[in-house]
Design an enzyme around this catalytic site. Structure first.
Site, short mmCIF file in Angstrom:
data_model
loop_
_atom_site.label_atom_id
_atom_site.label_comp_id
_atom_site.label_asym_id
_atom_site.label_seq_id
_atom_site.Cartn_x
_atom_site.Cartn_y
_atom_site.Cartn_z
N SER A 144 4.84 -6.41 2.80
CA SER A 144 3.80 -6.34 3.84
C SER A 144 3.43 -7.74 4.28
CB SER A 144 2.57 -5.63 3.27
OG SER A 144 1.47 -5.82 4.14
N TYR A 158 -3.46 -4.29 -3.62
CA TYR A 158 -2.44 -4.09 -2.58
C TYR A 158 -1.70 -5.39 -2.29
CZ TYR A 158 -0.11 -2.55 1.68
OH TYR A 158 0.85 -2.25 2.62
N1 LIG Z 1 1.92 1.51 7.76
C1 LIG Z 1 1.61 0.24 7.71
O1 LIG Z 1 0.80 -0.27 8.53
C2 LIG Z 1 2.25 -0.66 6.67
C3 LIG Z 1 2.12 -2.04 6.82
C4 LIG Z 1 2.71 -2.88 5.89
C5 LIG Z 1 3.41 -2.34 4.82
N2 LIG Z 1 3.52 -0.99 4.68
C6 LIG Z 1 4.25 -0.47 3.51
O2 LIG Z 1 5.24 0.44 3.93
C7 LIG Z 1 5.52 1.35 2.87
C8 LIG Z 1 5.58 2.76 3.44
O3 LIG Z 1 4.29 3.11 3.90
P1 LIG Z 1 4.06 4.04 5.18
O4 LIG Z 1 3.37 3.22 6.19
O5 LIG Z 1 5.31 4.72 5.55
O6 LIG Z 1 2.98 5.05 4.57
P2 LIG Z 1 3.01 6.62 4.30
O7 LIG Z 1 3.45 7.35 5.52
O8 LIG Z 1 1.70 6.94 3.71
O9 LIG Z 1 4.16 6.77 3.21
C9 LIG Z 1 3.97 6.42 1.87
C10 LIG Z 1 5.07 7.05 1.04
O10 LIG Z 1 4.90 6.66 -0.32
C11 LIG Z 1 4.93 7.82 -1.14
N3 LIG Z 1 4.06 7.69 -2.30
C12 LIG Z 1 2.72 7.40 -2.31
N4 LIG Z 1 2.25 7.45 -3.56
C13 LIG Z 1 3.31 7.78 -4.36
C14 LIG Z 1 3.46 8.01 -5.74
N5 LIG Z 1 2.41 7.94 -6.59
N6 LIG Z 1 4.69 8.32 -6.23
C15 LIG Z 1 5.75 8.43 -5.41
N7 LIG Z 1 5.67 8.23 -4.07
C16 LIG Z 1 4.47 7.92 -3.56
C17 LIG Z 1 4.42 8.94 -0.24
O11 LIG Z 1 4.93 10.19 -0.69
P3 LIG Z 1 4.12 11.32 -1.47
O12 LIG Z 1 2.68 11.24 -1.05
O13 LIG Z 1 4.80 12.57 -1.06
O14 LIG Z 1 4.34 11.01 -2.90
C18 LIG Z 1 5.05 8.56 1.08
O15 LIG Z 1 6.35 9.07 1.17
C19 LIG Z 1 4.42 1.14 1.83
O16 LIG Z 1 4.93 0.42 0.74
C20 LIG Z 1 3.37 0.33 2.57
O17 LIG Z 1 2.63 -0.49 1.71
C21 LIG Z 1 2.96 -0.14 5.58
#
Ligand SMILES: NC(=O)c1ccc[n+]([C@@H]2O[C@H](COP(=O)([O-])OP(=O)(O)OC[C@H]3O[C@@H](n4cnc5c(N)ncnc54)[C@H](OP(=O)(O)O)[C@@H]3O)[C@@H](O)[C@H]2O)c1
Length: 285
Positions: A144, A158
């Site tokens: 991130s 985080y």
């Molecule tokens: N969206 C943003 O603005 C942003 C910015 C910078 C970085 N990121 C990073 O991008 C990555 C993906 O995030 P996203 O934006 O796609 O968010 P998201 O749509 O909320 O997806 C998060 C994923 O992580 C899984 N997850 C959460 N807790 C878990 C657990 N305890 N065990 C196994 N799987 C788990 C969720 O699946 P389940 O709930 O089904 O387990 C889901 O598939 C993350 O690492 C996040 O920090 C996102």
């Protein structure tokens, strides 16, 4: 097992939504078979159906809770059971629950550290021997832009865990250069996904111009490109490269002052929130 003529097999964590789900789609488009992991099995089944029907991909489901110490081993037992050799690892699972540090239970902090730092590191450690033996592997960790921000108030571990993962991929990229196994980190800024709701950023991103919030598809395509080409680090979108570039090079005193203003804004948000603060225990687990 791998379909005949497919490119290789990729494991994607966090594949039930957002960036991870889109990465799985991009990899299937590019000829990979997939192992998809997350906790929400019905979402994984839905995605598996889509990837098989649309791209002819072989798909294995490996549900696991990666916030539990045994999560990565549970996942890999599933993969081992199917006799799959993995060519690509995408560490994407993550979450964000805004709350004051001291009001979040230590158990919740531990789950965050496990999910965002230790489990991805453990998966790398579990997969590396096979990759090194075969002389080929691609590992990418979705980190991130928070890595460049001097402190992310109300987001506890985080930013620290993203920093951990970023440094780990950099370390391994150097240590294993020339081995055929590469390590990449991608650094998204705000990206359209459920994370915006979970992390409490939605009300802010809703008011932003569209260039400030990256489409999930773009972040996924760039992540796959960076991973397959073995690029060590990639920041998504020109806007984030500009903002994080400034953050990275700003004198620490000014960067700290900027984040103090952000702290006050977030504090006001938490105070105004009708949800019982801090709603951390109930959000995900
Ligand atoms: N969206 C943003 O603005 C942003 C910015 C910078 C970085 N990121 C990073 O991008 C990555 C993906 O995030 P996203 O934006 O796609 O968010 P998201 O749509 O909320 O997806 C998060 C994923 O992580 C899984 N997850 C959460 N807790 C878990 C657990 N305890 N065990 C196994 N799987 C788990 C969720 O699946 P389940 O709930 O089904 O387990 C889901 O598939 C993350 O690492 C996040 O920090 C996102």
């Amino acid at each position: 097992m791998r379909n005949r003529g497919r490119t290789g097999t990729a494991l994607v964590t966090g594949a039930s939504s957002g960036i991870g789900r889109e990465i799985a789609r991009v990899l299937a488009e590019r000829g990979y078979d997939l192992v998809i992991s997350a906790r929400r099995v019905e979402r994984l089944e839905q995605l598996a159906g889509e990837l098989r029907d649309r791209w002819g991909a072989g798909v294995t489901l490996a549900p696991a809770d990666l916030s539990a110490p045994e999560g990565p081993d549970v996942l890999m037992a599933e993969v081992g059971g199917h006799g799959l050799a993995l060519d690509v690892l995408v560490n994407c699972a993550g979450t964000g629950n805004p709350a004051p540090f001291h009001l979040t239970s230590w158990e919740e902090h531990q789950r965050t550290i496990q999910l965002m730092a230790l489990s991805p590191a453990r998966l790398i450690h579990l997969l590396m021997p096979g990759m090194l033996e075969r002389g080929y592997g691609r590992v990418v960790c979705v980190c991130s832009g928070a890595v460049w921000v001097p402190g992310l108030p109300f987001h506890g571990f985080y930013a620290p865990t993203k920093g951990f993962l970023y440094k780990l991929t950099q370390t391994l990229a150097v240590e294993y250069a020339g081995s055929g196994v590469t390590f990449s980190a991608t650094l998204p800024g705000f990206t359209e996904s459920e994370m915006l709701d979970l992390s409490g950023a939605r009300h802010m991103t809703d008011k932003m111009p569209s260039y400030m919030v990256a489409p999930t598809r773009q972040v996924a395509v760039e992540t796959v490109d960076a991973c397959l080409s073995g690029r060590v680090s990639h920041t998504h979108t020109w806007f984030n490269r500009l903002v994080f570039g400034v953050m990275k090079h700003a004198p620490s005193r000014y960067a700290h002052l900027m984040m103090l203003r952000e702290r006050d804004r977030l504090q006001a948000d938490l105070d105004a929130s009708s949800a019982p603060a801090p709603a951390v225990e109930s959000v995900r687990i």
